[in-house]
Enzyme design. Structure first.
Site, mmCIF file in Angstrom:
data_model
loop_
_atom_site.group_PDB
_atom_site.id
_atom_site.type_symbol
_atom_site.label_atom_id
_atom_site.label_comp_id
_atom_site.label_asym_id
_atom_site.label_seq_id
_atom_site.Cartn_x
_atom_site.Cartn_y
_atom_site.Cartn_z
ATOM 1 N N MET A 1 0.775 -1.057 0.297
ATOM 2 C CA MET A 1 -0.264 -0.367 -0.052
ATOM 3 C C MET A 1 0.336 0.890 0.372
ATOM 4 O O MET A 1 2.172 1.014 0.441
ATOM 5 C CB MET A 1 -0.858 0.135 1.345
ATOM 6 C CG MET A 1 -1.508 -1.265 1.227
ATOM 7 S SD MET A 1 -2.803 -1.096 0.046
ATOM 8 C CE MET A 1 -4.249 0.195 -0.052
ATOM 9 N N ASP B 1 0.507 -4.226 5.573
ATOM 10 C CA ASP B 1 0.047 -3.484 4.082
ATOM 11 C C ASP B 1 0.957 -3.480 3.362
ATOM 12 O O ASP B 1 0.862 -3.424 1.673
ATOM 13 C CB ASP B 1 0.257 -1.605 4.394
ATOM 14 C CG ASP B 1 2.156 -1.679 3.768
ATOM 15 O OD1 ASP B 1 2.587 -2.226 4.038
ATOM 16 O OD2 ASP B 1 2.265 -0.768 2.847
ATOM 17 N N GLU B 2 0.671 -4.967 3.496
ATOM 18 C CA GLU B 2 1.797 -5.978 2.073
ATOM 19 C C GLU B 2 1.368 -7.567 1.907
ATOM 20 O O GLU B 2 1.231 -8.418 3.116
ATOM 21 C CB GLU B 2 3.177 -5.926 2.108
ATOM 22 C CG GLU B 2 3.940 -6.280 3.584
ATOM 23 C CD GLU B 2 5.397 -6.637 2.797
ATOM 24 O OE1 GLU B 2 5.796 -6.360 1.896
ATOM 25 O OE2 GLU B 2 6.094 -6.036 3.634
HETATM 26 P P1 TTP Z 1 5.569 0.668 4.843
HETATM 27 O O1 TTP Z 1 4.720 -0.374 3.627
HETATM 28 O O2 TTP Z 1 7.020 0.557 4.978
HETATM 29 O O3 TTP Z 1 5.341 1.911 4.787
HETATM 30 P P2 TTP Z 1 4.121 3.351 3.541
HETATM 31 O O4 TTP Z 1 2.992 2.216 3.470
HETATM 32 O O5 TTP Z 1 3.639 3.929 5.063
HETATM 33 O O6 TTP Z 1 4.267 3.941 2.442
HETATM 34 P P3 TTP Z 1 4.851 3.354 1.046
HETATM 35 O O7 TTP Z 1 3.889 4.070 -0.335
HETATM 36 O O8 TTP Z 1 6.393 3.665 1.374
HETATM 37 O O9 TTP Z 1 5.253 2.079 1.238
HETATM 38 O O10 TTP Z 1 4.947 0.283 5.656
HETATM 39 C C1 TTP Z 1 3.626 0.655 6.106
HETATM 40 C C2 TTP Z 1 3.088 0.781 7.231
HETATM 41 O O11 TTP Z 1 3.541 -0.055 7.925
HETATM 42 C C3 TTP Z 1 3.188 2.252 7.257
HETATM 43 O O12 TTP Z 1 2.062 3.261 6.448
HETATM 44 C C4 TTP Z 1 3.234 2.687 8.868
HETATM 45 C C5 TTP Z 1 3.945 1.358 9.418
HETATM 46 N N1 TTP Z 1 4.834 1.840 9.673
HETATM 47 C C6 TTP Z 1 5.696 1.763 11.219
HETATM 48 O O13 TTP Z 1 5.233 1.928 12.140
HETATM 49 N N2 TTP Z 1 7.178 2.191 11.472
HETATM 50 C C7 TTP Z 1 7.799 1.808 10.585
HETATM 51 O O14 TTP Z 1 8.725 1.696 10.432
HETATM 52 C C8 TTP Z 1 7.280 1.326 9.216
HETATM 53 C C9 TTP Z 1 8.683 1.590 8.542
HETATM 54 C C10 TTP Z 1 6.174 1.594 8.923
HETATM 55 MG MG MG Z 2 3.461 0.773 2.230
#
Ligand code: TTP
Ligand code: MG
Length: 381
Positions: free
Chosen positions: A30, A122-123
């Site tokens: 996401m 989110d993945e």
């Molecule tokens: P990610 O997929 O790493 O980041 P993201 O979805 O916000 O952004 P991107 O578009 O780069 O994928 O992480 C998913 C969620 O997990 C993120 O929205 C918030 C949470 N998270 C934390 O709480 N702490 C962290 O250090 C990271 C990396 C993510």
């Molecule tokens: Mg993400």
């Protein structure tokens, strides 16, 4: 009319079976997940720098793409993020809401393929090799997945990578964020990986990257020059993984529904805390939260961990393994408190948290005769 000689038929058959049997893995992630949910739920935040991590003493969970332009990123101290973007909108975050949306997305994706592995909130990975009959090709699957995510979530975008193996699919999903779709065919793999930075390989953290840099290794092309035995000597089993990744090899498969290995809750206080009573109250809330999660997922754990960070940032963890598994908030709380009671607070506490691991197999197994089920969910059988 024309005839094919046998070599040509062999070639065509090979090509046919090669494509027919070729594995394709899809990875989706996401975009700025927590921040995008906040923007979706509150449209006045759209287009604005939104930072999740409202607590000034904590770290940034994520930031909207608008906020990233200011140099804000995950894991950065919130105070530093405020300095970079004083007009940013800082939000504490609503984990339950994000988790609810995540569940809807995963549920929708399972309608496309049940061969789905949730890798985080989110993945997810999907083995899409078996979808050839239903879709015209990988791009069509990718588009269907993106549409599904958009609809199930209520309007969020994700980025998708499709490749012959898992780690490459993950790298691809990150190449064209946000709202990307990147497809890597098997024939493109060797050229694709050579210029990639070693940091792109999942599992290589800061320390290992620094160590590899000290050998003059910064790209996968450099990594290919290191022998298997050298990498194994340096990094053990992971050295062999590195050797394989450098050649585009990843034999890991998409696992359906891997059960969680642990649950935890932690909090960073607004002000450092000396008083054990306040720490205990926090542990109580955290125990309740963890127990709720365990019960809703039908898990019970055996090892309880207490984590504390002192005001000088010294981090300690203490663990106790019980003779039975539990999902009872009272048991988790009591064990955490007993570990806390033994600690000398030489400085006030900045962060406290509890974790539980050593889970049972699926819940029904807990109720098989002879198992230590009595403490499960605090139920008195
Ligand atoms: P990610 O997929 O790493 O980041 P993201 O979805 O916000 O952004 P991107 O578009 O780069 O994928 O992480 C998913 C969620 O997990 C993120 O929205 C918030 C949470 N998270 C934390 O709480 N702490 C962290 O250090 C990271 C990396 C993510
Ligand atoms: Mg993400």
């Amino acid at each position: 009319m024309f005839f094919l000689h046998s070599g040509c038929i062999n070639f065509l058959l090979n090509a046919f079976f090669h494509n027919f049997l070729a594995i394709m893995i899809l990875h989706l992630d996401m975009d700025a997940f927590f921040a995008s949910v906040e923007q979706m739920d509150n449209p006045s935040l759209k287009g604005k720098p939104v930072i999740i991590g409202g607590d000034n003493r904590g770290v940034v969970a994520t930031a909207s793409y608008e906020a990233r332009k200011y140099g804000i990123h995950s894991a950065m101290p919130v105070a530093a993020a405020r300095r970079l973007c004083p007009k940013g909108i800082f939000i504490k975050g609503r984990y339950q809401r994000y988790s609810e949306i995540s569940k809807k997305i995963m549920c929708g994706l399972r309608q496309i393929s049940s061969l789905l592995q949730e890798a985080s909130i989110d993945e997810a990975y999907m083995d899409i090799s078996g979808l050839r009959d239903s879709f015209s090709g990988p791009a069509a699957v990718g588009i269907a997945v993106k549409n599904c995510v958009y609809e199930c979530s209520g309007g969020l975008t994700c980025s998708v990578g499709i490749a012959p193996v898992k780690f490459l699919a993950k790298i691809c999903s990150d190449l064209d964020k946000p709202d990307g779709l990147t497809i890597l065919q098997k024939s493109q793999v060797s050229n694709f990986i050579l210029p990639l930075k070693i940091e792109n390989i999942p599992g290589i953290g800061k320390h290992m990257a620094a160590n590899l840099h000290s050998f003059g290794i910064s790209t996968i092309s450099d990594l290919q020059k290191l022998s298997r035995s050298f990498l194994e000597d340096c990094y053990g089993k992971f050295g062999i993984v590195l050797y394989e990744r450098a050649r585009g090899i990843d034999s890991s498969v998409v696992h359906e529904n891997l059960p969680p290995k642990s649950e935890s809750a932690e909090c960073t206080f607004d002000k450092d805390i000396w008083t054990k009573q306040i720490l205990k109250e926090t542990l109580f809330r955290q125990s309740e939260k963890i127990a709720k999660k365990l019960i809703s997922n039908s898990f019970a754990g055996r090892t309880i961990t207490l984590k504390m960070k002192f005001s000088d940032f010294k981090l300690i963890t203490r663990a106790k393994t019980l003779e039975f598994r539990t999902a009872s908030s009272q048991v988790i709380y009591n064990v955490a408190c007993s570990m806390l009671a033994r600690e000398h607070l030489y400085k006030p506490i900045r962060l406290i948290g509890i974790g539980i691991s050593g889970f049972n197999p699926k819940p029904e197994h807990l109720f098989l005769p002879g198992m230590e089920q009595l403490e499960f969910a605090g139920i008195n059988l």
